[in-house]
Design a protein around this motif. Structure first.
Motif, mmCIF file in Angstrom:
data_model
loop_
_atom_site.group_PDB
_atom_site.id
_atom_site.type_symbol
_atom_site.label_atom_id
_atom_site.label_comp_id
_atom_site.label_asym_id
_atom_site.label_seq_id
_atom_site.Cartn_x
_atom_site.Cartn_y
_atom_site.Cartn_z
ATOM 1 N N VAL A 101 0.849 -1.195 0.000
ATOM 2 C CA VAL A 101 0.000 0.000 0.000
ATOM 3 C C VAL A 101 0.884 1.244 0.000
ATOM 4 O O VAL A 101 1.787 1.388 0.840
ATOM 5 C CB VAL A 101 -0.941 0.011 1.223
ATOM 6 N N ASN A 102 0.616 2.121 -0.939
ATOM 7 C CA ASN A 102 1.400 3.339 -1.125
ATOM 8 C C ASN A 102 0.588 4.560 -0.686
ATOM 9 O O ASN A 102 -0.607 4.679 -0.989
ATOM 10 C CB ASN A 102 1.776 3.471 -2.609
ATOM 11 N N ILE A 123 -0.505 -5.515 6.123
ATOM 12 C CA ILE A 123 -1.350 -4.783 5.181
ATOM 13 C C ILE A 123 -0.898 -5.062 3.756
ATOM 14 O O ILE A 123 0.305 -5.013 3.457
ATOM 15 C CB ILE A 123 -1.295 -3.270 5.460
ATOM 16 N N ALA A 124 -1.870 -5.347 2.865
ATOM 17 C CA ALA A 124 -1.564 -5.535 1.447
ATOM 18 C C ALA A 124 -2.484 -4.720 0.543
ATOM 19 O O ALA A 124 -2.195 -4.559 -0.640
ATOM 20 C CB ALA A 124 -1.672 -7.009 1.067
ATOM 21 N N LYS A 125 -3.603 -4.214 1.101
ATOM 22 C CA LYS A 125 -4.576 -3.471 0.299
ATOM 23 C C LYS A 125 -5.010 -2.206 1.042
ATOM 24 O O LYS A 125 -5.064 -2.195 2.276
ATOM 25 C CB LYS A 125 -5.832 -4.306 0.029
ATOM 26 N N PRO A 126 -5.362 -1.136 0.318
ATOM 27 C CA PRO A 126 -5.913 0.051 0.977
ATOM 28 C C PRO A 126 -7.155 -0.263 1.810
ATOM 29 O O PRO A 126 -7.358 0.338 2.868
ATOM 30 C CB PRO A 126 -6.251 0.972 -0.206
ATOM 31 N N SER A 127 -7.976 -1.196 1.330
ATOM 32 C CA SER A 127 -9.198 -1.544 2.083
ATOM 33 C C SER A 127 -8.866 -2.127 3.444
ATOM 34 O O SER A 127 -9.632 -1.963 4.402
ATOM 35 C CB SER A 127 -10.042 -2.536 1.281
ATOM 36 N N GLU A 128 -7.712 -2.794 3.580
ATOM 37 C CA GLU A 128 -7.317 -3.355 4.872
ATOM 38 C C GLU A 128 -6.912 -2.250 5.843
ATOM 39 O O GLU A 128 -7.173 -2.351 7.050
ATOM 40 C CB GLU A 128 -6.177 -4.353 4.665
ATOM 41 N N VAL A 129 -6.296 -1.192 5.317
ATOM 42 C CA VAL A 129 -5.996 -0.032 6.162
ATOM 43 C C VAL A 129 -7.304 0.593 6.649
ATOM 44 O O VAL A 129 -7.469 0.906 7.837
ATOM 45 C CB VAL A 129 -5.156 1.008 5.400
ATOM 46 N N LEU A 159 3.111 -0.949 5.830
ATOM 47 C CA LEU A 159 3.318 -2.391 5.941
ATOM 48 C C LEU A 159 2.400 -3.022 6.987
ATOM 49 O O LEU A 159 1.933 -4.154 6.791
ATOM 50 C CB LEU A 159 4.778 -2.686 6.303
ATOM 51 N N LYS A 160 2.153 -2.292 8.094
ATOM 52 C CA LYS A 160 1.313 -2.824 9.163
ATOM 53 C C LYS A 160 0.510 -1.715 9.821
ATOM 54 O O LYS A 160 0.957 -0.564 9.885
ATOM 55 C CB LYS A 160 2.172 -3.499 10.248
ATOM 56 N N LYS A 201 -18.448 10.572 14.280
ATOM 57 C CA LYS A 201 -18.217 9.282 14.923
ATOM 58 C C LYS A 201 -17.229 8.412 14.157
ATOM 59 O O LYS A 201 -16.747 7.411 14.681
ATOM 60 C CB LYS A 201 -19.543 8.525 15.080
ATOM 61 N N GLN A 202 -16.921 8.812 12.928
ATOM 62 C CA GLN A 202 -16.042 7.998 12.088
ATOM 63 C C GLN A 202 -14.608 8.505 12.165
ATOM 64 O O GLN A 202 -14.335 9.678 11.915
ATOM 65 C CB GLN A 202 -16.510 8.024 10.627
ATOM 66 N N PRO A 203 -13.647 7.624 12.519
ATOM 67 C CA PRO A 203 -12.245 8.049 12.581
ATOM 68 C C PRO A 203 -11.670 8.233 11.179
ATOM 69 O O PRO A 203 -12.116 7.620 10.222
ATOM 70 C CB PRO A 203 -11.569 6.886 13.305
ATOM 71 N N MET A 204 -10.665 9.091 11.095
ATOM 72 C CA MET A 204 -10.104 9.403 9.783
ATOM 73 C C MET A 204 -8.596 9.577 9.897
ATOM 74 O O MET A 204 -8.098 10.335 10.730
ATOM 75 C CB MET A 204 -10.750 10.678 9.232
ATOM 76 N N LEU A 205 -7.871 8.847 9.053
ATOM 77 C CA LEU A 205 -6.417 8.978 8.995
ATOM 78 C C LEU A 205 -6.023 10.159 8.117
ATOM 79 O O LEU A 205 -5.064 10.860 8.391
ATOM 80 C CB LEU A 205 -5.821 7.677 8.459
ATOM 81 N N GLY A 206 -6.786 10.353 7.043
ATOM 82 C CA GLY A 206 -6.564 11.527 6.195
ATOM 83 C C GLY A 206 -5.498 11.362 5.132
ATOM 84 O O GLY A 206 -4.718 12.281 4.877
ATOM 85 N N ILE A 207 -5.473 10.182 4.493
ATOM 86 C CA ILE A 207 -4.523 9.964 3.407
ATOM 87 C C ILE A 207 -5.253 9.383 2.200
ATOM 88 O O ILE A 207 -6.310 8.770 2.336
ATOM 89 C CB ILE A 207 -3.374 9.011 3.808
ATOM 90 N N LEU A 208 -4.670 9.591 1.019
ATOM 91 C CA LEU A 208 -5.121 8.935 -0.193
ATOM 92 C C LEU A 208 -4.142 7.805 -0.484
ATOM 93 O O LEU A 208 -2.929 8.007 -0.419
ATOM 94 C CB LEU A 208 -5.170 9.917 -1.364
ATOM 95 N N MET A 209 -4.671 6.626 -0.762
ATOM 96 C CA MET A 209 -3.822 5.442 -0.930
ATOM 97 C C MET A 209 -4.039 4.782 -2.276
ATOM 98 O O MET A 209 -5.112 4.881 -2.860
ATOM 99 C CB MET A 209 -4.132 4.414 0.165
ATOM 100 N N ASP A 210 -3.023 4.111 -2.754
ATOM 101 C CA ASP A 210 -3.160 3.178 -3.862
ATOM 102 C C ASP A 210 -2.238 2.003 -3.585
ATOM 103 O O ASP A 210 -1.491 2.010 -2.592
ATOM 104 C CB ASP A 210 -2.869 3.828 -5.219
#
Length: 361
Positions: free
Chosen positions: A156-157, A185-191, A178-179, A229-238
């Motif tokens: 994940v980038n 972690i291997a997919k943005p959806s997992e993050v 990586l984790k 109520k929803q947490p947010m990391l605030g990044i765009l991933m691919d």
């Protein structure tokens, strides 16, 4: 000239004048139907409609100007055969009334309100940028879906960090995640799954790869402005392949996400022994996500017509487009209904073997 002759010619002159002056509105209307603006002004005479029709097809297994349409680096590529063509829709805008009427009368193009092509809140340049961004995103998803299908690792980038977000100042563009805590972690959806399982204010430990070195970072999650109520990391991933594998897509002036499935199939074909299409001419369309799910697209009827007229033997259509597919004349071309990459590959294998193909019926 006698009085009788003069009186006899008067009605004829009036008829000629009537014919001449009666033709003026017709001439003016004909001119208005062909001009795109009023001469000497910036006032446009184009109509608020666009025409959609079949566009060109591109073989994802071939080359353009000597460069592979789909170029895989960092892994051994194998010989391919047949064709795997992505299909497009041509869109004509800025048409005069005459041009619109001509397309309606002599083509099978679909006339749609211009707002469906270019939302009024966007300029033409902004619309092109959005379409190009969707195309780039579909390329990334196509690569990752292919890697997952082949069982090859991905990473994940961090594509970008949003201003004012929880990750600002902690993560940088280009970091590899990586984790999350102790979860690989291997997919943005997992993050996303890991982040959404927590609450705003929680601190999360991330293992990242930056400049070739593993680092541990801690981020205190913020609330989503749209949902407190929803947490947010605030990044765009691919995602991208791990182990130095890179895939480049070399098509210019193409927009939108609908090439995703065909790109993914091309990557799989180049990294798999044998001919994925059985040596046949296969065309198709459909979006793709990281998990290999195929989504519906617009203009499917035009893409089917374009592939049919170009000589394709099999067309791979998203299952979500079946209502329109069933109303479209595919001629002698077989149309398969697919919901994911596995079904697309199964359809090609069945067709090459002369077996029935799952369609929209």
């Amino acid at each position: 000239m006698t009085t009788a002759q003069t009186q006899a010619q008067a009605p004829a002159n009036r008829r000629r004048n009537t014919v001449v002056w009666g033709a003026v509105p017709v001439v003016l209307l004909a001119g208005a139907m062909t001009m795109d603006h009023i001469p000497g002004t910036d006032i446009k005479l184009t109509v608020p409609y666009a025409a959609e029709g079949p566009g060109p097809t591109f073989d994802t297994l071939s080359e353009i100007d000597g460069t592979p349409v789909v170029d895989v680096e960092g892994a051994e590529t194998l010989d391919t055969g047949g064709q795997l063509n992505m299909t497009t829709v041509s869109v004509r805008t800025n048409m005069t009334l005459g041009q619109v009427l001509a397309r309606w009368a002599v083509t099978d193009d679909t006339l749609v309100p211009i707002e469906q092509i270019m939302p009024p809140e966007r300029s033409e340049e902004e619309t092109r940028e959005v379409n190009q961004a969707q195309f780039v995103a579909s390329e990334s998803a196509a690569t990752v879906a292919a890697m997952h299908h082949l069982g090859k690792p991905t990473v994940v980038n961090v594509h970008d960090v949003m201003e004012g977000a929880a990750a600002e100042g902690v993560l940088d563009k280009g970091d590899k995640i990586l984790k999350v805590e102790d979860t690989d972690i291997a997919k943005p959806s997992e993050v996303q799954d890991e982040i959404f399982s927590r609450t705003p204010g929680d601190t999360v430990r991330l293992t990242i790869l930056r400049d070739g070195e593993e680092e541990t970072k801690e981020v205190t999650l913020k609330a989503n402005p749209q949902d407190e109520k929803q947490p947010m990391l605030g990044i765009l991933m691919d995602s991208e392949p791990a182990g130095g594998v890179q895939v480049h897509y070399n098509l210019n002036d193409i927009g939108g996400p609908s090439a995703g499935m065909m790109f993914s199939l091309a990557v799989i074909d180049k990294l798999t022994a044998g001919e994925l299409n059985g040596g046949k001419y296969v065309a198709g369309t459909g979006t793709i996500n990281d998990d290999g799910e195929v989504g519906p697209i617009g203009g499917i009827e035009h893409k089917i017509r374009g592939a049919r007229d170009d000589g394709a033997e099999l067309f791979l259509a998203p299952e979500g487009n079946c209502p329109t597919v069933k109303r479209t004349d595919a001629g002698e071309m077989t149309v398969a209904s697919v919901a994911n990459l596995d079904q697309a590959i199964d359809a090609m294998e069945a067709f090459a073997a002369g077996q029935p193909v799952r369609g929209c019926e």
